[in-house]
Each structure stands twice: as C-alpha cells, then as structure tokens.
Design a protein around this motif. Structure first.
Motif, PDB file in Angstrom:
ATOM      1  N   ARG A  86     -39.732 -47.610  15.029  1.00  7.97           N
ATOM      2  CA  ARG A  86     -39.554 -46.419  14.187  1.00  7.97           C
ATOM      3  C   ARG A  86     -38.079 -46.051  14.199  1.00  7.97           C
ATOM      4  N   ASP A  87     -37.571 -45.723  13.004  1.00  3.73           N
ATOM      5  CA  ASP A  87     -36.156 -45.406  12.858  1.00  3.73           C
ATOM      6  C   ASP A  87     -35.905 -43.912  12.756  1.00  3.73           C
ATOM      7  N   GLU A  96     -47.264 -31.913  12.959  1.00  2.00           N
ATOM      8  CA  GLU A  96     -47.645 -33.320  12.812  1.00  2.00           C
ATOM      9  C   GLU A  96     -46.400 -34.194  12.943  1.00  2.00           C
ATOM     10  N   VAL A  97     -46.518 -35.268  13.721  1.00  2.00           N
ATOM     11  CA  VAL A  97     -45.420 -36.212  13.898  1.00  2.00           C
ATOM     12  C   VAL A  97     -45.661 -37.401  12.970  1.00  2.00           C
ATOM     13  N   ILE A  98     -44.585 -37.838  12.305  1.00  2.00           N
ATOM     14  CA  ILE A  98     -44.639 -38.962  11.378  1.00  2.00           C
ATOM     15  C   ILE A  98     -43.528 -39.927  11.765  1.00  2.00           C
ATOM     16  N   TYR A  99     -43.872 -41.206  11.909  1.00  2.00           N
ATOM     17  CA  TYR A  99     -42.874 -42.238  12.187  1.00  2.00           C
ATOM     18  C   TYR A  99     -42.449 -42.892  10.882  1.00  2.00           C
ATOM     19  N   GLU A 119     -46.123 -58.144   9.716  1.00  2.00           N
ATOM     20  CA  GLU A 119     -45.476 -58.035  11.024  1.00  2.00           C
ATOM     21  C   GLU A 119     -44.760 -56.689  11.204  1.00  2.00           C
ATOM     22  N   ILE A 120     -44.020 -56.268  10.207  1.00  2.00           N
ATOM     23  CA  ILE A 120     -43.293 -54.991  10.287  1.00  2.00           C
ATOM     24  C   ILE A 120     -44.286 -53.833  10.354  1.00  2.00           C
ATOM     25  N   LEU A 121     -45.337 -53.923   9.572  1.00  2.00           N
ATOM     26  CA  LEU A 121     -46.357 -52.874   9.574  1.00  2.00           C
ATOM     27  C   LEU A 121     -47.105 -52.829  10.904  1.00  2.00           C
ATOM     28  N   GLN A 122     -47.339 -53.994  11.497  1.00  2.00           N
ATOM     29  CA  GLN A 122     -47.994 -54.020  12.808  1.00  2.00           C
ATOM     30  C   GLN A 122     -47.107 -53.371  13.874  1.00  2.00           C
ATOM     31  N   LYS A 123     -45.812 -53.612  13.803  1.00  2.00           N
ATOM     32  CA  LYS A 123     -44.881 -53.008  14.763  1.00  2.00           C
ATOM     33  C   LYS A 123     -44.882 -51.479  14.630  1.00  2.00           C
ATOM     34  N   LEU A 124     -44.833 -51.003  13.386  1.00  2.00           N
ATOM     35  CA  LEU A 124     -44.884 -49.558  13.142  1.00  2.00           C
ATOM     36  C   LEU A 124     -46.209 -48.983  13.636  1.00  2.00           C
ATOM     37  N   THR A 125     -47.298 -49.663  13.312  1.00  2.00           N
ATOM     38  CA  THR A 125     -48.623 -49.190  13.729  1.00  2.00           C
ATOM     39  C   THR A 125     -48.750 -49.178  15.246  1.00  2.00           C
ATOM     40  N   GLY A 126     -48.211 -50.197  15.912  1.00  2.00           N
ATOM     41  CA  GLY A 126     -48.236 -50.226  17.373  1.00  2.00           C
ATOM     42  C   GLY A 126     -47.513 -49.038  17.971  1.00  2.00           C
ATOM     43  N   ALA A 127     -46.342 -48.702  17.409  1.00  2.00           N
ATOM     44  CA  ALA A 127     -45.603 -47.529  17.876  1.00  2.00           C
ATOM     45  C   ALA A 127     -46.404 -46.254  17.633  1.00  2.00           C
ATOM     46  N   MET A 128     -47.055 -46.175  16.485  1.00  2.00           N
ATOM     47  CA  MET A 128     -47.863 -44.997  16.164  1.00  2.00           C
ATOM     48  C   MET A 128     -49.020 -44.849  17.143  1.00  2.00           C
ATOM     49  N   ILE A 129     -49.788 -45.916  17.326  1.00  2.00           N
ATOM     50  CA  ILE A 129     -50.977 -45.853  18.179  1.00  2.00           C
ATOM     51  C   ILE A 129     -50.600 -45.553  19.626  1.00  2.00           C
ATOM     52  N   SER A 130     -49.527 -46.190  20.117  1.00  2.00           N
ATOM     53  CA  SER A 130     -49.150 -45.979  21.518  1.00  2.00           C
ATOM     54  C   SER A 130     -48.678 -44.557  21.787  1.00  2.00           C
ATOM     55  N   ASN A 131     -48.297 -43.848  20.752  1.00  2.00           N
ATOM     56  CA  ASN A 131     -47.833 -42.464  20.915  1.00  2.00           C
ATOM     57  C   ASN A 131     -48.761 -41.458  20.233  1.00  2.00           C
ATOM     58  N   ALA A 157     -59.080 -48.585   6.525  1.00  2.00           N
ATOM     59  CA  ALA A 157     -60.549 -48.655   6.412  1.00  2.00           C
ATOM     60  C   ALA A 157     -61.198 -48.573   7.793  1.00  2.00           C
ATOM     61  N   ASN A 158     -60.592 -49.226   8.775  1.00  2.00           N
ATOM     62  CA  ASN A 158     -61.147 -49.250  10.131  1.00  2.00           C
ATOM     63  C   ASN A 158     -60.723 -48.056  10.983  1.00  2.00           C
ATOM     64  N   ASN A 159     -59.657 -47.380  10.575  1.00  2.00           N
ATOM     65  CA  ASN A 159     -59.126 -46.229  11.316  1.00  2.00           C
ATOM     66  C   ASN A 159     -58.803 -45.120  10.329  1.00  2.00           C
ATOM     67  N   PRO A 160     -59.806 -44.377   9.874  1.00  2.00           N
ATOM     68  CA  PRO A 160     -59.581 -43.389   8.818  1.00  2.00           C
ATOM     69  C   PRO A 160     -58.582 -42.287   9.189  1.00  2.00           C
ATOM     70  N   ASP A 161     -58.277 -42.128  10.469  1.00  2.00           N
ATOM     71  CA  ASP A 161     -57.297 -41.115  10.884  1.00  2.00           C
ATOM     72  C   ASP A 161     -55.861 -41.579  10.664  1.00  2.00           C
ATOM     73  N   ILE A 162     -55.663 -42.887  10.517  1.00  2.00           N
ATOM     74  CA  ILE A 162     -54.311 -43.435  10.389  1.00  2.00           C
ATOM     75  C   ILE A 162     -53.967 -43.622   8.911  1.00  2.00           C
ATOM     76  N   LYS A 163     -52.742 -43.233   8.581  1.00  2.00           N
ATOM     77  CA  LYS A 163     -52.269 -43.332   7.199  1.00  2.00           C
ATOM     78  C   LYS A 163     -50.866 -43.922   7.201  1.00  2.00           C
ATOM     79  N   ILE A 164     -50.627 -44.909   6.358  1.00  2.00           N
ATOM     80  CA  ILE A 164     -49.288 -45.474   6.174  1.00  2.00           C
ATOM     81  C   ILE A 164     -48.931 -45.361   4.701  1.00  2.00           C
ATOM     82  N   GLU A 165     -47.787 -44.751   4.437  1.00  2.00           N
ATOM     83  CA  GLU A 165     -47.293 -44.603   3.067  1.00  2.00           C
ATOM     84  C   GLU A 165     -46.101 -45.523   2.857  1.00  2.00           C
TER      85      GLU A 165
END
Length: 190
Positions: A86-87, A96-99, A119-131, A157-165
């Motif tokens: 996350r930059d 609400e915190v947004i990365y 790959e980039i989206l997985q890295k962002l998602t990993g940072a989101m989930i871990s925090n 679809a599998n995690n309705p609480d998570i949103k990526i724009e």
C-alpha cells in the motif's frame, strides 16, 4: 418622473448590484472557482505531466489528490520502499481505513507491462486482510488485466465485506477536474 418609475429604477439597480456581487462571490468560492481556473488545455497538460512522473512522484500526487477531495480525515503516504503493498493510507471521517496502491505506467511500456494483474491485487489484498482493512483502491495510469478482474470478482464474491476499486486515468482526470484548481501546478511542477 413619478414615484412608480423611480421605484422600478431603484429595483433594477439593486438587482444589477446583487447579480454582480453573486458573480464575484462565485469566483471567490473555492468550489466554484475551480471551473474558472482549469481550462481544457490545463487538463491535457496535467495529464501529460502525470504520465511523465516517476513512481514516487505519482504516489505523492495520489496523496495530494486525495487530500484535495476533503473526504478523508487522514491521508498518509507510506515510505518509498517496503510499503507492504500500500502506498497511501486513507481514513474516512467515519474512521474507515482504505489502502491505496499506486501504479504509474508510461506510454512506452509494452501492453503487458502497464496492466495491473492478479499479483499486484493479491499483494494489496494481503495487506488489507492482515490489517483488517476492508476497502482498497488501485490508483493507476494503466489498465487491469483480465486475470486482475477475475481475481477482484472472485475475491468480492467470496468475501462480501472486501471491496477493491480501480481508479484509472479517466477517474484520476475526473478527480483533477472536480477537486483541483490552478494551484495544482504549484504542486506537480515543484
């Protein structure tokens, strides 16, 4: 001149003064003045400047642009390296915190190089989930590869609480038009 005609003249003069004051106040209003300050030529020039920024300049520009929206109580640029995917970290007025992950690509890049993949989206998602962050934004001058869209769709679809724009160059330029005035030049040319 009778009293009626004199009253009409006074009303006309007061109306004219009122209109002039309103026009002057509109130009002083920071929200409305933007529409007077940035021309279409300015927008094209700003777009070219953005395209020629290096990666860190683009991250700083992202921070600047999100601050201009005044939608966040906090806009923090992370360190240049080891940013954990996350930059920029946004905090809304509701807490609400947004990365935000920033990716700037030049026109000289091959098509594969300027697309955001899984790959980039997985890295962002990993940072989101871990925090325990539920909202992420990819802020890019490039495009999203199909495997990136597939990942976003599967994730949401599998995690309705998570949103990526995705904020692409069109979204970025719309934000510039909506939230910036000619003071943007002081920032992007510094």
């Amino acid at each position: 001149m009778d009293l009626f005609n004199m009253a009409l003249i006074v009303i006309a003069i007061l109306s004219l003064i009122s209109w002039v004051r309103m026009l002057i106040d509109m130009k002083k209003n920071p929200i409305v003045s933007k529409y007077y300050d940035l021309s279409n030529e300015d927008i094209c020039e700003i777009k070219n400047i953005i395209k020629n920024m290096d990666g860190r300049q683009f991250e700083k520009f992202c921070e600047y642009l999100f601050k201009q929206t005044k939608q966040y109580s906090s806009v923090v640029l992370t360190q240049a390296t080891h940013d954990e995917g996350r930059d920029v970290i946004l905090t809304t007025h509701d807490g609400e915190v947004i990365y935000v992950e920033c990716k700037r690509y030049t026109d000289q890049a091959r098509r594969e190089e300027w697309t955001i993949g899984r790959e980039i989206l997985q890295k962002l998602t990993g940072a989101m989930i871990s925090n325990n962050v539920k909202h992420g934004i990819v802020f890019t001058t490039g495009n999203i590869h199909q495997n990136g869209w597939d990942f976003i769709n599967k994730l949401e679809a599998n995690n309705p609480d998570i949103k990526i724009e995705i904020y692409n160059m069109d979204t970025i330029m719309q934000m510039v038009k909506e939230y910036c005035d000619n003071n943007i030049y002081r920032y992007i040319l510094a």
